[in-house]
Design an enzyme around this catalytic site. Structure first.
Site, mmCIF file in Angstrom:
data_model
loop_
_atom_site.group_PDB
_atom_site.id
_atom_site.type_symbol
_atom_site.label_atom_id
_atom_site.label_comp_id
_atom_site.label_asym_id
_atom_site.label_seq_id
_atom_site.Cartn_x
_atom_site.Cartn_y
_atom_site.Cartn_z
ATOM 1 N N TYR A 11 0.744 -1.369 -0.111
ATOM 2 C CA TYR A 11 0.395 0.127 0.097
ATOM 3 C C TYR A 11 0.898 1.175 0.149
ATOM 4 O O TYR A 11 0.366 2.354 -0.701
ATOM 5 C CB TYR A 11 -1.018 -0.227 1.330
ATOM 6 N N ASN A 35 0.862 -9.863 0.770
ATOM 7 C CA ASN A 35 0.665 -8.975 1.097
ATOM 8 C C ASN A 35 0.429 -7.964 0.164
ATOM 9 O O ASN A 35 -0.382 -6.531 0.028
ATOM 10 C CB ASN A 35 0.605 -8.477 2.816
ATOM 11 N N SER A 124 6.145 3.246 13.012
ATOM 12 C CA SER A 124 4.797 3.044 13.622
ATOM 13 C C SER A 124 4.166 4.809 14.696
ATOM 14 O O SER A 124 5.637 4.688 15.734
ATOM 15 C CB SER A 124 3.784 2.624 13.899
ATOM 16 N N TYR A 148 3.666 -6.620 17.476
ATOM 17 C CA TYR A 148 3.727 -6.070 16.536
ATOM 18 C C TYR A 148 4.272 -4.017 16.249
ATOM 19 O O TYR A 148 5.594 -4.335 15.497
ATOM 20 C CB TYR A 148 2.555 -5.391 15.515
ATOM 21 N N LYS A 152 9.047 -3.178 16.165
ATOM 22 C CA LYS A 152 9.000 -1.765 14.954
ATOM 23 C C LYS A 152 10.309 -1.011 16.529
ATOM 24 O O LYS A 152 10.877 -0.004 16.093
ATOM 25 C CB LYS A 152 7.865 -0.918 15.241
ATOM 26 N N GLY A 293 -6.672 -3.579 24.107
ATOM 27 C CA GLY A 293 -5.612 -2.303 23.719
ATOM 28 C C GLY A 293 -6.025 -1.423 23.212
ATOM 29 O O GLY A 293 -5.030 -0.827 22.528
HETATM 30 P P1 NAD Z 1 1.032 -3.398 3.009
HETATM 31 O O1 NAD Z 1 0.946 -4.960 3.988
HETATM 32 O O2 NAD Z 1 1.082 -3.347 2.078
HETATM 33 O O3 NAD Z 1 2.977 -3.162 2.628
HETATM 34 C C1 NAD Z 1 3.953 -4.487 2.939
HETATM 35 C C2 NAD Z 1 4.641 -5.147 1.823
HETATM 36 O O4 NAD Z 1 5.552 -5.857 2.262
HETATM 37 C C3 NAD Z 1 3.778 -6.167 1.121
HETATM 38 O O5 NAD Z 1 3.885 -6.141 0.179
HETATM 39 C C4 NAD Z 1 4.041 -7.528 1.753
HETATM 40 O O6 NAD Z 1 3.874 -8.263 0.516
HETATM 41 C C5 NAD Z 1 5.321 -6.993 1.886
HETATM 42 N N1 NAD Z 1 6.239 -7.606 2.994
HETATM 43 C C6 NAD Z 1 5.333 -8.257 3.538
HETATM 44 N N2 NAD Z 1 6.642 -9.537 3.916
HETATM 45 C C7 NAD Z 1 8.327 -9.070 3.606
HETATM 46 C C8 NAD Z 1 9.135 -9.616 3.583
HETATM 47 N N3 NAD Z 1 10.357 -10.769 4.187
HETATM 48 N N4 NAD Z 1 10.202 -9.548 2.378
HETATM 49 C C9 NAD Z 1 9.507 -9.139 1.087
HETATM 50 N N5 NAD Z 1 8.458 -8.546 0.982
HETATM 51 C C10 NAD Z 1 8.143 -8.992 2.569
HETATM 52 O O7 NAD Z 1 1.804 -2.270 4.077
HETATM 53 P P2 NAD Z 1 1.835 -0.783 3.905
HETATM 54 O O8 NAD Z 1 0.419 -0.374 4.729
HETATM 55 O O9 NAD Z 1 2.054 -0.550 3.271
HETATM 56 O O10 NAD Z 1 2.836 -0.956 5.297
HETATM 57 C C11 NAD Z 1 4.074 -0.635 4.954
HETATM 58 C C12 NAD Z 1 5.044 0.009 6.720
HETATM 59 O O11 NAD Z 1 4.433 0.264 6.907
HETATM 60 C C13 NAD Z 1 5.192 -1.576 7.080
HETATM 61 O O12 NAD Z 1 5.576 -2.059 7.729
HETATM 62 C C14 NAD Z 1 3.853 -0.664 8.438
HETATM 63 O O13 NAD Z 1 4.174 -1.652 9.056
HETATM 64 C C15 NAD Z 1 3.962 0.283 8.387
HETATM 65 N N6 NAD Z 1 3.413 1.265 8.745
HETATM 66 C C16 NAD Z 1 2.106 1.261 8.066
HETATM 67 C C17 NAD Z 1 0.560 1.543 8.378
HETATM 68 C C18 NAD Z 1 -0.627 1.356 7.867
HETATM 69 O O14 NAD Z 1 -1.293 1.931 8.547
HETATM 70 N N7 NAD Z 1 -0.506 1.484 6.985
HETATM 71 C C19 NAD Z 1 1.023 2.783 10.200
HETATM 72 C C20 NAD Z 1 2.012 1.981 10.371
HETATM 73 C C21 NAD Z 1 3.821 1.809 9.563
HETATM 74 C C1 UD1 Z 2 -4.258 0.365 14.377
HETATM 75 C C2 UD1 Z 2 -3.042 -0.685 15.212
HETATM 76 C C3 UD1 Z 2 -1.586 -0.232 15.287
HETATM 77 C C4 UD1 Z 2 -0.878 0.118 13.972
HETATM 78 C C5 UD1 Z 2 -2.335 0.672 13.312
HETATM 79 C C6 UD1 Z 2 -1.496 1.559 11.791
HETATM 80 C C7 UD1 Z 2 -4.303 -2.342 16.530
HETATM 81 C C8 UD1 Z 2 -4.304 -1.888 18.237
HETATM 82 N N1 UD1 Z 2 -3.783 -0.675 16.538
HETATM 83 O O1 UD1 Z 2 -3.812 1.434 14.819
HETATM 84 O O2 UD1 Z 2 -0.342 -0.811 16.107
HETATM 85 O O3 UD1 Z 2 0.267 1.713 13.926
HETATM 86 O O4 UD1 Z 2 -3.644 0.913 12.619
HETATM 87 O O5 UD1 Z 2 -1.735 0.172 10.706
HETATM 88 O O6 UD1 Z 2 -5.113 -3.028 15.692
HETATM 89 N N2 UD1 Z 2 -12.414 1.345 14.847
HETATM 90 C C9 UD1 Z 2 -13.959 0.957 14.558
HETATM 91 N N3 UD1 Z 2 -14.421 -0.186 13.358
HETATM 92 C C10 UD1 Z 2 -13.156 -1.367 12.721
HETATM 93 C C11 UD1 Z 2 -11.785 -0.997 13.140
HETATM 94 C C12 UD1 Z 2 -11.220 0.512 13.270
HETATM 95 O O7 UD1 Z 2 -14.358 1.383 15.310
HETATM 96 O O8 UD1 Z 2 -13.616 -1.514 11.967
HETATM 97 C C13 UD1 Z 2 -11.888 2.367 14.936
HETATM 98 C C14 UD1 Z 2 -10.381 1.580 15.993
HETATM 99 O O9 UD1 Z 2 -11.265 1.676 17.795
HETATM 100 C C15 UD1 Z 2 -9.716 3.259 16.399
HETATM 101 C C16 UD1 Z 2 -9.799 4.475 15.283
HETATM 102 O O10 UD1 Z 2 -11.330 3.430 14.503
HETATM 103 O O11 UD1 Z 2 -10.402 3.895 17.773
HETATM 104 C C17 UD1 Z 2 -9.143 3.428 14.153
HETATM 105 O O12 UD1 Z 2 -8.344 2.216 14.312
HETATM 106 P P1 UD1 Z 2 -7.886 1.321 13.007
HETATM 107 O O13 UD1 Z 2 -7.721 1.884 11.976
HETATM 108 O O14 UD1 Z 2 -6.839 -0.034 13.294
HETATM 109 O O15 UD1 Z 2 -6.274 1.778 13.476
HETATM 110 P P2 UD1 Z 2 -5.236 2.490 15.618
HETATM 111 O O16 UD1 Z 2 -6.039 1.344 16.133
HETATM 112 O O17 UD1 Z 2 -5.184 3.604 15.376
#
Ligand code: NAD
Ligand code: UD1
Length: 338
Positions: A11, A35, A124, A148, A152, A293
């Site tokens: 993503y 993914n 994160s 998770y 990080k 959580g």
């Molecule tokens: P995503 O799952 O869409 O992208 C991660 C990609 O990494 C995927 O395409 C997956 O196939 C690939 N991948 C996983 N393990 C791998 C491996 N061992 N070798 C090679 N490729 C691998 O997730 P995203 O939302 O794009 O997130 C990207 C990064 O940002 C992640 O590290 C995630 O923890 C971090 N992050 C995401 C969010 C969020 O809300 N999306 C928030 C905070 C941090």
């Molecule tokens: C979650 C992760 C966090 C991660 C972040 C970004 C958990 C406990 N935390 O955070 O570690 O860094 O995503 O990937 O999973 N909500 C609903 N209904 C739903 C889904 C969410 O009400 O079906 C609410 C949640 O309670 C929260 C808000 O929406 O208040 C955002 O939730 P979410 O998108 O899961 O993000 P975080 O909880 O911030």
């Protein structure tokens, strides 16, 4: 400059690839497709007008990574690859430590072998644990509430130790708040496998008729409307933050932790209403118990990113919802009527 994007078809990786190409960088995408799907590459070709080099590989494959870094003459890495489902990490902690921590260790060793010492890491806001004050700045104490989050933190610490030991290294840990939305073209966006855990993809699937109703986890939080408050940030702003971080690391060595957030929190109900505006129909929802959580409120102090990166988020929740809906309709052909 050629940048290796691990997790490049995911993503945030795919949006960052598009923005980097637009900014004049060469990119190489590496992903094990655990993914994400290879179709993203064709979508990126349509967005950028170029066929971007792609390597299907696992970041834990150190010799392969070193070879890729050398073959393409990469000068920096943006490390997105990782597993990110909190609940899954509680059930399978070893898989998370292996993939995220083990994967980063192998990547850093490969970089060292290939003489590449600049890395931007996807961290994160989860590293702040339960907020002791708001907004969260980078000086807030860190802690982990689940495996998770612990991966990080471990990775941030690993990078910090490395930068302290070897002055040539430069690392920016970008602490994302809640990325949402999609590329304005509607060609790339978030497409999680199965039932989403996170709010925005869940709302999108209810809006498109793929899921029947949104469960709102708690309406008794100490927030204005009782539902959880988060700092949603447009994925295109997150992507632009990486471009700014790469230029910053050309100027500054050492280890840096930087928030990528907007500084403004929105509740679940506010996000739901914004999405209803974007898709122009009501979205079924029901209140449920709090999710274990979860915290009440979480939002960033984005001042450091503004001062050191010269970056700030420019897009609001309307644009996040509109672009997510455009992507949903374009990718799924959703035609649901209210
Ligand atoms: P995503 O799952 O869409 O992208 C991660 C990609 O990494 C995927 O395409 C997956 O196939 C690939 N991948 C996983 N393990 C791998 C491996 N061992 N070798 C090679 N490729 C691998 O997730 P995203 O939302 O794009 O997130 C990207 C990064 O940002 C992640 O590290 C995630 O923890 C971090 N992050 C995401 C969010 C969020 O809300 N999306 C928030 C905070 C941090
Ligand atoms: C979650 C992760 C966090 C991660 C972040 C970004 C958990 C406990 N935390 O955070 O570690 O860094 O995503 O990937 O999973 N909500 C609903 N209904 C739903 C889904 C969410 O009400 O079906 C609410 C949640 O309670 C929260 C808000 O929406 O208040 C955002 O939730 P979410 O998108 O899961 O993000 P975080 O909880 O911030």
């Amino acid at each position: 400059m050629t940048i290796l994007l691990t997790g490049g078809t995911g993503y945030i990786g795919s949006h960052t690839a598009a923005v980097l190409v637009e900014a004049g960088y060469e990119v190489v995408l590496l992903d094990n497709l655990s993914n994400s799907r290879p179709e993203v590459l064709e979508r990126l070709r349509q967005v950028t007008g170029r066929t971007l080099p792609f390597v299907e590989a696992d970041v834990r494959d150190r010799p392969k990574l070193a070879a890729v870094l050398r073959e393409y003459g990469c000068t920096a890495v943006i490390h997105f690859a990782g597993l990110k489902a909190v609940g899954e990490s509680v059930r399978q902690p070893l898989a998370y430590f292996d993939n995220n921590v083990g994967g980063t260790l192998a990547l850093l060793q490969a970089m060292q072998e290939a003489g590449v010492a600049t890395i931007v890491f996807s961290s994160s806001a989860t590293v702040y644990g339960e907020p002791q004050y708001l907004p969260l700045d980078e000086a807030h104490p860190t802690s982990a509430a689940n495996p998770y989050g612990r991966t990080k933190l471990h990775i941030e610490e690993m990078l910090s130790d490395l930068c302290r030991a070897e002055p040539a290294w430069r690392a920016a840990c970008l602490r994302y708040f809640n990325p949402a939305g999609a590329h304005p073209s509607g060609l790339i966006g978030e497409d999680p496998n199965g039932v989403p855990n996170n709010l925005m993809p869940y709302i999108t699937k209810v809006a498109s008729g793929e899921l029947p109703s949104l469960g709102i986890f708690g309406n008794d939080y100490p927030t204005p409307d009782g539902t959880g408050v988060r700092d949603y940030i447009h994925v295109m702003d997150v992507a632009a933050g990486h471009v700014a971080a790469l230029s910053f690391l050309q100027r500054e060595a050492g280890w840096h932790a930087i928030n990528l957030g907007t500084g403004r929190g929105y509740s679940v109900l506010e996000m739901l209403r914004a999405f209803e505006q974007a898709c122009d129909h009501a979205i079924a929802h029901e209140f449920k118990a709090r999710r274990p959580g979860d915290i009440a409120s979480c939002y960033a102090n984005p001042a450091k990113a503004a001062s050191v990166l010269g970056w700030r988020a420019t897009r609001g929740i309307e644009e996040m919802c509109e672009s997510a809906w455009r992507w949903c309709r374009a990718s799924k052909g959703a035609t649901r009527s209210p």
